[in-house]
Design an enzyme around this catalytic site. Structure first.
Site, mmCIF file in Angstrom:
data_model
loop_
_atom_site.group_PDB
_atom_site.id
_atom_site.type_symbol
_atom_site.label_atom_id
_atom_site.label_comp_id
_atom_site.label_asym_id
_atom_site.label_seq_id
_atom_site.Cartn_x
_atom_site.Cartn_y
_atom_site.Cartn_z
ATOM 1 N N LYS A 1 22.662 -1.092 1.864
ATOM 2 C CA LYS A 1 24.116 -1.045 1.917
ATOM 3 C C LYS A 1 24.637 0.380 1.811
ATOM 4 O O LYS A 1 25.653 0.728 2.412
ATOM 5 C CB LYS A 1 24.711 -1.914 0.808
ATOM 6 C CG LYS A 1 24.507 -3.404 1.036
ATOM 7 C CD LYS A 1 25.201 -4.235 -0.028
ATOM 8 C CE LYS A 1 25.045 -5.719 0.248
ATOM 9 N NZ LYS A 1 25.733 -6.552 -0.764
ATOM 10 N N LYS B 1 21.166 -11.773 10.383
ATOM 11 C CA LYS B 1 21.940 -12.933 9.964
ATOM 12 C C LYS B 1 23.418 -12.742 10.267
ATOM 13 O O LYS B 1 23.916 -11.617 10.343
ATOM 14 C CB LYS B 1 21.735 -13.217 8.476
ATOM 15 C CG LYS B 1 22.342 -12.206 7.529
ATOM 16 C CD LYS B 1 22.113 -12.621 6.079
ATOM 17 C CE LYS B 1 22.780 -11.636 5.116
ATOM 18 N NZ LYS B 1 22.594 -12.046 3.707
ATOM 19 N N LYS C 1 29.834 -11.878 7.317
ATOM 20 C CA LYS C 1 31.282 -11.733 7.266
ATOM 21 C C LYS C 1 31.692 -10.281 7.049
ATOM 22 O O LYS C 1 32.827 -9.913 7.307
ATOM 23 C CB LYS C 1 31.893 -12.636 6.182
ATOM 24 C CG LYS C 1 31.484 -12.376 4.756
ATOM 25 C CD LYS C 1 32.068 -13.475 3.883
ATOM 26 C CE LYS C 1 31.567 -13.403 2.448
ATOM 27 N NZ LYS C 1 32.145 -12.286 1.710
#
Length: 353
Positions: free
Chosen positions: A128, A210, A213
């Protein structure tokens, strides 16, 4: 002269049912198909067998530096989405993480027991941090410790997690055991929730990763998408060479992902999907996938609209959930404060002469 002693606060009595804790960040345009099929649908199912605490992880969302008004709006709308997808506030405590300051307090205590090296080994921090527009922040580095506090606060027996969260759960277990060894039995050492494995839904445009959102885009099916939007996204989904509707994740990842979506949305085994579309073209197959997703989301969208028409009721649900969760959180923190040597607020230290 007799010596007075403060009694160590006792933790809550063991729950009659196993206790489960899970949270989801109120980010993105809405929750997406993978959130629903892989997580929230199973949350709804486990409410009959466990004492459930479900929270909107708005403190965790701050690692993405969201717009303040956007975060407030998404937190309320996320609560409506959870209820529309089957989370029942009469059977579960549904609350916003930031409404209970005990989360941040326990995170600091646990952070003081966490080695810099073990925190820096968290793979999600590396991933991240590399992809974040704001770079790798201290908050992102500390994220797993706050997550451990979220879990341990409620003495959860188990935690529904995806494979990408398994390392964080191991850190949580290590911290619980470390605290218990140093200060006495305080925390339940949680395990992963053992239930039906959640579906691994991939992005429609990039089936190698995957559905997300956070990333969003044309490859993400939002729960609140209009039917015509859902149908367009499915029709535009990346497919593979050949024309056969065959489940083969390595050779045909795009078609295999669409088969998984149809299977999960319709409750039909993948083998049956493959038999049904043997000899059919991709056009007919995609149309069936789109219809199944539209039908799956229709009652969710209708219930969501009903809930959003009364924001005061949503706020009441979150306040009630925070009150219920707060009883457990404060019991845990009272014991933690006592065991690590913090004075209770009622004790007044005399000023020096």
């Amino acid at each position: 002269m007799s010596e007075s002693r403060l009694e160590s606060p006792s933790l809550a009595a063991p729950a009659a049912r196993p206790r489960v804790l899970s949270g989801i960040r109120p980010t993105g345009a809405a929750f997406q198909l993978g959130n629903y099929l892989g997580a929230v649908r199973h949350w709804a199912a486990m409410q009959d067998e466990a004492e459930c605490f479900f929270f909107l992880a708005d403190l965790h969302a701050l690692t993405e530096v969201p717009d303040p008004e956007r975060l407030r709006a998404r937190t309320r709308s996320s609560a409506a989405e959870l209820l529309a997808m089957g989370v029942d506030p009469a059977r579960s405590a549904v609350f916003a993480q930031s409404h209970l300051p005990q989360h941040a307090e326990l995170a600091w205590v646990l952070g003081c027991l966490t080695g810099f090296g073990e925190a820096s080994r968290m793979t999600q921090f590396k991933e991240k941090g590399a992809s974040s527009s704001s770079g790798a922040t201290v908050g992102l580095f500390y994220y797993p410790v706050l997550q451990a506090a979220d879990i341990l606060m409620y003495q959860a027996d188990s935690v529904p997690i995806g494979e990408d969260q398994r390392q964080h759960l191991e850190l949580t277990r290590d911290l619980a055991q470390r605290f218990n060894a140093r200060y006495g039995q305080t925390f339940v050492v949680p395990g992963p929730y053992v239930g039906k494995a959640g579906a691994r839904i991939k992005d429609l445009q990039e089936p190698g990763r995957k559905m997300s959102k956070t990333i969003g885009g044309a490859g993400t099916l939002w729960v609140l998408d209009e039917p015509k939007v859902l149908m367009k996204k499915v029709r535009s989904a990346v497919t593979d060479t050949g024309r056969e509707v065959v489940f083969d994740v390595d050779a045909k990842p795009g078609i295999s992902n669409l088969m998984t979506i149809l299977s999960e949305a319709s409750g039909t085994p993948v083998d049956d999907v493959q038999q049904r579309f043997a000899g059919a073209g991709y056009g007919d197959f995609k149309a069936a996938v789109a219809d199944a997703v539209v039908e799956l989301f229709a009652p969710v969208r209708a219930r969501y609209a009903e809930l959003m028409s009364d924001p005061g009721e949503l706020d009441r649900v979150l306040a009630d959930g925070a009150a219920r969760a707060g009883e457990v959180a404060e019991t845990t923190m009272a014991a933690v404060r006592d065991r690590i040597g913090l004075l209770p607020p009622s004790v007044r230290v005399p000023a020096p002469l």
